[in-house]
Design an enzyme around this catalytic site. Structure first.
Site, PDB file in Angstrom:
ATOM      1  N   ARG A 240       1.054  -1.056  -0.433  1.00 37.25           N
ATOM      2  CA  ARG A 240       0.175  -0.270   0.096  1.00 37.25           C
ATOM      3  C   ARG A 240       0.556   1.399  -0.003  1.00 37.25           C
ATOM      4  NH1 ARG A 240      -3.605   3.101   4.801  1.00 37.25           N
ATOM      5  NH2 ARG A 240      -4.921   3.404   3.475  1.00 37.25           N
TER       6      ARG A 240
ATOM      7  N   HIS B 135       0.585   4.323  -2.210  1.00 38.18           N
ATOM      8  CA  HIS B 135       0.218   6.038  -1.708  1.00 38.18           C
ATOM      9  C   HIS B 135       1.567   6.756  -2.418  1.00 38.18           C
ATOM     10  CE1 HIS B 135      -3.426   5.516   1.363  1.00 38.18           C
ATOM     11  NE2 HIS B 135      -3.294   4.693   0.307  1.00 38.18           N
TER      12      HIS B 135
ATOM     13  N   ASN C  81      -3.818   9.208   4.586  1.00 40.71           N
ATOM     14  CA  ASN C  81      -2.351   7.841   5.153  1.00 40.71           C
ATOM     15  C   ASN C  81      -2.382   8.064   6.714  1.00 40.71           C
ATOM     16  OD1 ASN C  81      -1.839   8.149   2.416  1.00 40.71           O
ATOM     17  ND2 ASN C  81       0.220   9.626   2.282  1.00 40.71           N
TER      18      ASN C  81
ATOM     19  N   HIS D 100      -5.973  -5.612  -2.098  1.00 40.87           N
ATOM     20  CA  HIS D 100      -6.736  -6.194  -1.734  1.00 40.87           C
ATOM     21  C   HIS D 100      -6.885  -7.235  -0.658  1.00 40.87           C
ATOM     22  CE1 HIS D 100      -8.406  -1.354  -1.219  1.00 40.87           C
ATOM     23  NE2 HIS D 100      -7.207  -1.556  -0.913  1.00 40.87           N
TER      24      HIS D 100
HETATM   25  C1  HEM Z   1      -9.259   1.322  -5.918  1.00 38.21           C
HETATM   26  C2  HEM Z   1      -8.488   2.424  -4.905  1.00 38.21           C
HETATM   27  C3  HEM Z   1      -8.078   2.127  -3.876  1.00 38.21           C
HETATM   28  C4  HEM Z   1      -9.227   2.778  -2.198  1.00 38.21           C
HETATM   29  C5  HEM Z   1     -10.367   3.249  -2.517  1.00 38.21           C
HETATM   30  C6  HEM Z   1      -8.177   2.209  -1.089  1.00 38.21           C
HETATM   31  C7  HEM Z   1      -8.579   1.949  -0.201  1.00 38.21           C
HETATM   32  C8  HEM Z   1      -8.433   1.605   1.260  1.00 38.21           C
HETATM   33  C9  HEM Z   1      -8.479   1.597   2.745  1.00 38.21           C
HETATM   34  C10 HEM Z   1      -9.410   2.600   3.136  1.00 38.21           C
HETATM   35  C11 HEM Z   1      -7.346   0.892   3.073  1.00 38.21           C
HETATM   36  C12 HEM Z   1      -8.106   0.880   4.513  1.00 38.21           C
HETATM   37  C13 HEM Z   1      -7.041   2.038   5.629  1.00 38.21           C
HETATM   38  C14 HEM Z   1      -6.935   1.642   6.573  1.00 38.21           C
HETATM   39  O1  HEM Z   1      -8.049   1.691   7.326  1.00 38.21           O
HETATM   40  O2  HEM Z   1      -6.349   2.458   7.257  1.00 38.21           O
HETATM   41  C15 HEM Z   1      -7.186   0.003   2.135  1.00 38.21           C
HETATM   42  C16 HEM Z   1      -5.544  -0.607   2.609  1.00 38.21           C
HETATM   43  C17 HEM Z   1      -4.911  -0.804   1.694  1.00 38.21           C
HETATM   44  N1  HEM Z   1      -4.886  -1.037   0.020  1.00 38.21           N
HETATM   45 FE1  HEM Z   1      -6.138   0.010  -0.839  1.00 38.21          FE
HETATM   46  N2  HEM Z   1      -7.077   1.564  -1.727  1.00 38.21           N
HETATM   47  C18 HEM Z   1      -7.164   1.410  -3.360  1.00 38.21           C
HETATM   48  C19 HEM Z   1      -6.383   0.769  -4.541  1.00 38.21           C
HETATM   49  C20 HEM Z   1      -5.154   0.065  -3.756  1.00 38.21           C
HETATM   50  C21 HEM Z   1      -4.632  -0.412  -4.647  1.00 38.21           C
HETATM   51  C22 HEM Z   1      -4.525   0.266  -5.814  1.00 38.21           C
HETATM   52  C23 HEM Z   1      -3.276  -0.978  -3.601  1.00 38.21           C
HETATM   53  C24 HEM Z   1      -1.600  -1.438  -3.832  1.00 38.21           C
HETATM   54  C25 HEM Z   1      -1.527  -1.733  -5.249  1.00 38.21           C
HETATM   55  C26 HEM Z   1      -3.659  -0.964  -2.580  1.00 38.21           C
HETATM   56  C27 HEM Z   1      -3.288  -1.967  -1.533  1.00 38.21           C
HETATM   57  C28 HEM Z   1      -4.027  -2.044  -0.252  1.00 38.21           C
HETATM   58  C29 HEM Z   1      -3.558  -2.566   1.304  1.00 38.21           C
HETATM   59  C30 HEM Z   1      -2.616  -4.096   0.466  1.00 38.21           C
HETATM   60  C31 HEM Z   1      -4.073  -2.610   1.966  1.00 38.21           C
HETATM   61  C32 HEM Z   1      -3.731  -2.490   3.290  1.00 38.21           C
HETATM   62  C33 HEM Z   1      -2.586  -2.551   4.019  1.00 38.21           C
HETATM   63  C34 HEM Z   1      -3.077  -2.391   4.979  1.00 38.21           C
HETATM   64  O3  HEM Z   1      -3.193  -3.694   5.763  1.00 38.21           O
HETATM   65  O4  HEM Z   1      -1.438  -2.249   5.804  1.00 38.21           O
HETATM   66  N3  HEM Z   1      -4.985  -0.178  -2.827  1.00 38.21           N
HETATM   67  N4  HEM Z   1      -7.251   0.347   0.954  1.00 38.21           N
END
Ligand code: HEM
Ligand SMILES: *[C@@H]1O[C@H](CO)[C@@H](O)[C@H](O)[C@H]1NC(C)=O
Ligand SMILES: *[C@@H]1O[C@H](CO)[C@@H](O)[C@H](O)[C@H]1NC(C)=O
Ligand SMILES: *[C@@H]1O[C@H](CO)[C@@H](O)[C@H](O)[C@H]1NC(C)=O
Length: 318
Positions: free
Chosen positions: A60, A64, A92, A191
Site C-alpha cells: 500500500r 500511496h 495516510n 486488497h
Molecule cells: C482503488 C482504489 C483504492 C481505495 C479506495 C483503497 C482504499 C483503502 C483503504 C480505505 C484501506 C484501509 C486503510 C485503513 O483502514 O487504514 C486500504 C488498505 C489497503 N490497500 Fe487500498 N485502496 C485502493 C487501491 C489500492 C491499491 C492500488 C493498492 C496497491 C496496489 C492497495 C493496497 C492496499 C493494501 C495492501 C491495504 C492493506 C494495508 C494494511 O493492512 O496495512 N489499495 N485501501
C-alpha cells in the site's frame, strides 16, 4: 541539405531522450549495488516473520507514494516544524504504516553500498518482495528512481481515492495517473491482503444494500455503529486469506463480501463486473495483469538522472 537537417533532428531527438526521458531499468544497480536485492529481501523476511500484515502495508505504501507526484519517496518524509509532508494527509494518517521497516531496509542497503540506492526504489522492491513472500507472483522491478526533495499534503488528500468512491470516481482517479480501468481493477486486487479500520467501512456494513447480510453481520460484530467508537478496529479486506496473495478478493466481490464500498463498486452491475469474474476464476490472469499494472504504476513520473537526490535518511531531505 536534407541529410544535414535530418542529422540535426537525430541529434536533437537523442538529446531530448537522454535528458528528459531517462528510463527505469531492472539492472540499474547491477554495477553500483548488486547486493541491494538480497539486503531488501532479508529485511522483508525479518519484518514479515514478525507480522505478516506488514507485507500488505508496504504494498500500500508504494501505491500511496506513486499516486502523489509520482514514485519519488515523498510519502516517507517526516513533518517538521517548517515542513509539511504527506504522513498526516487524510488517506495516510493513522493508516499508512511500515516506515520503521523502510528505515531498517535503508540501513541494511547503506551498509552494502552507501549513498547509491534511493528510498523510492527501496519502496518499489519492498512491495514486490512482500507480494512474493505472501505467495503472489514475482517480477523484475524497474529501478533508477530518485528521491523527491518535496512532498504534497494537498495532493495526497486529493489524489488517493477514498473508500467511499463510486466506480466513476475510481476510474477517473486512476486515469489521471495514466492507468486504465483494467489497471484499476487489477491493482485493487492488492486488497486480497491486509486490513482496514472500521471507520473506512462502517457505512458500507450498516447502511448499504449491495452487501451479503451474513457478512455484514460478521463485520458489525467488530465495528460498532456509532461514529467514534471502535473506529480503529481492524478487519481483513479479504475475509478468506488476508495473509495470502491469491485471487480470493475477487471471489469475495462476487459473493458481495467486499469490505469497502469502493471494493464492491467493482462488482455491482457495472462495466468492470466481467473483469472481476475473470480474475475470480483465473488466478494466472490476475497475476499476469497485476504484475504488468504494478510495473506501470511504478513508472508514474519518476525523478531520474540528476533530478532529485538519493536520500541518506528516507525521512529527511539531505
Ligand atoms: C482503488 C482504489 C483504492 C481505495 C479506495 C483503497 C482504499 C483503502 C483503504 C480505505 C484501506 C484501509 C486503510 C485503513 O483502514 O487504514 C486500504 C488498505 C489497503 N490497500 Fe487500498 N485502496 C485502493 C487501491 C489500492 C491499491 C492500488 C493498492 C496497491 C496496489 C492497495 C493496497 C492496499 C493494501 C495492501 C491495504 C492493506 C494495508 C494494511 O493492512 O496495512 N489499495 N485501501
Ligand atoms: C489534508 O487533509 C488533512 C486531514 O483531513 C487536513 O488536516 C489537512 O489540512 C489537509 N491539507 C491540505 C493541504 O489540504
Ligand atoms: C460518483 O461520485 C461523484 C463524486 O465523487 C459524483 O459527482 C457522481 O455523480 C457520482 N456518480 C454516480 C454515477 O453516482
Ligand atoms: C456517521 O457519520 C456520518 C457523517 O457524520 C453519517 O453520514 C453516517 O450516517 C454516520 N453513521 C452512523 C452509522 O451513524
Amino acid at each position: 541539405m536534407a541529410s544535414s537537417s535530418s542529422l540535426v533532428l537525430i541529434l536533437a531527438t537523442a538529446l531530448l531522450l537522454a535528458t528528459s526521458f531517462a528510463q527505469l531499468t531492472p539492472d540499474f544497480y547491477s554495477e553500483s549495488c548488486p547486493g541491494v536485492f538480497s539486503a531488501v529481501r532479508s529485511q522483508i523476511g525479518i519484518a514479515l516473520e514478525k507480522e505478516k500484515r506488514m507485507g500488505a502495508s508496504l504494498v500500500r505504501m508504494f501505491f500511496h507514494d506513486c499516486f502523489v507526484n509520482g514514485c519519488d519517496g515523498s510519502v516517507l518524509l517526516d513533518d517538521t516544524p517548517t515542513f509539511i509532508g504527506e504522513k498526516r494527509a487524510g488517506p495516510n494518517m493513522n493508516s499508512v504504516r511500515g516506515f520503521e521497516v523502510i528505515d531498517a531496509i535503508k540501513a541494511a542497503v547503506e551498509e552494502v553500498c552507501p549513498g547509491v540506492v534511493s528510498c523510492a526504489d527501496i519502496i518499489a522492491i519492498a512491495a514486490r518482495d512482500s507480494v512474493v513472500e505472501l505467495g503472489g507472483p514475482n517480477w523484475d522491478v524497474k529501478l533508477g528512481r530518485r528521491d523527491a526533495m518535496t512532498a504534497s499534503q494537498a495532493l495526497a488528500n486529493t489524489s488517493i481515492p477514498a473508500p467511499t468512491s463510486n466506480l466513476t470516481k475510481l476510474i477517473s482517479s486512476f486515469a489521471v495517473q495514466g492507468l486504465s480501468v483494467q489497471d484499476m481493477v487489477v491493482l485493487s486486487g492488492a486488497h486480497t491482503i491486509g486490513q482496514a479500520r472500521c471507520t473506512t467501512f462502517r457505512n458500507h456494513i450498516y447502511s448499504e444494500s449491495n452487501i451479503d447480510g451474513f457478512f455484514a453481520g460478521t463485520r458489525q460484530a467488530y465495528c460498532p455503529p456509532s461514529n467514534g467508537t471502535g473506529d480503529n478496529n481492524l478487519a481483513p479486506l479479504d475475509i478468506e486469506t488476508p495473509n495470502f496473495f491469491d485471487n480470493s478478493y475477487y471471489k469475495d466481490l462476487i459473493a458481495k463480501r467486499g469490505l469497502l464500498h469502493s471494493d464492491q463498486e467493482l462488482f455491482n452491475g457495472g462495466s468492470t463486473d466481467s473483469q472481476v469474474s475473470e480474475y475470480s476464476e483465473n488466478s494466472d490472469a490476475f497475476y499476469a495483469d497485476f504484475v504488468a499494472a504494478m510495473i506501470k504504476m511504478g513508472d508514474i513520473k519518476p525523478l531520474t538522472g540528476y533530478d532529485g537526490e538519493v536520500r541518506k535518511n528516507c525521512r529527511v531531505v539531505n
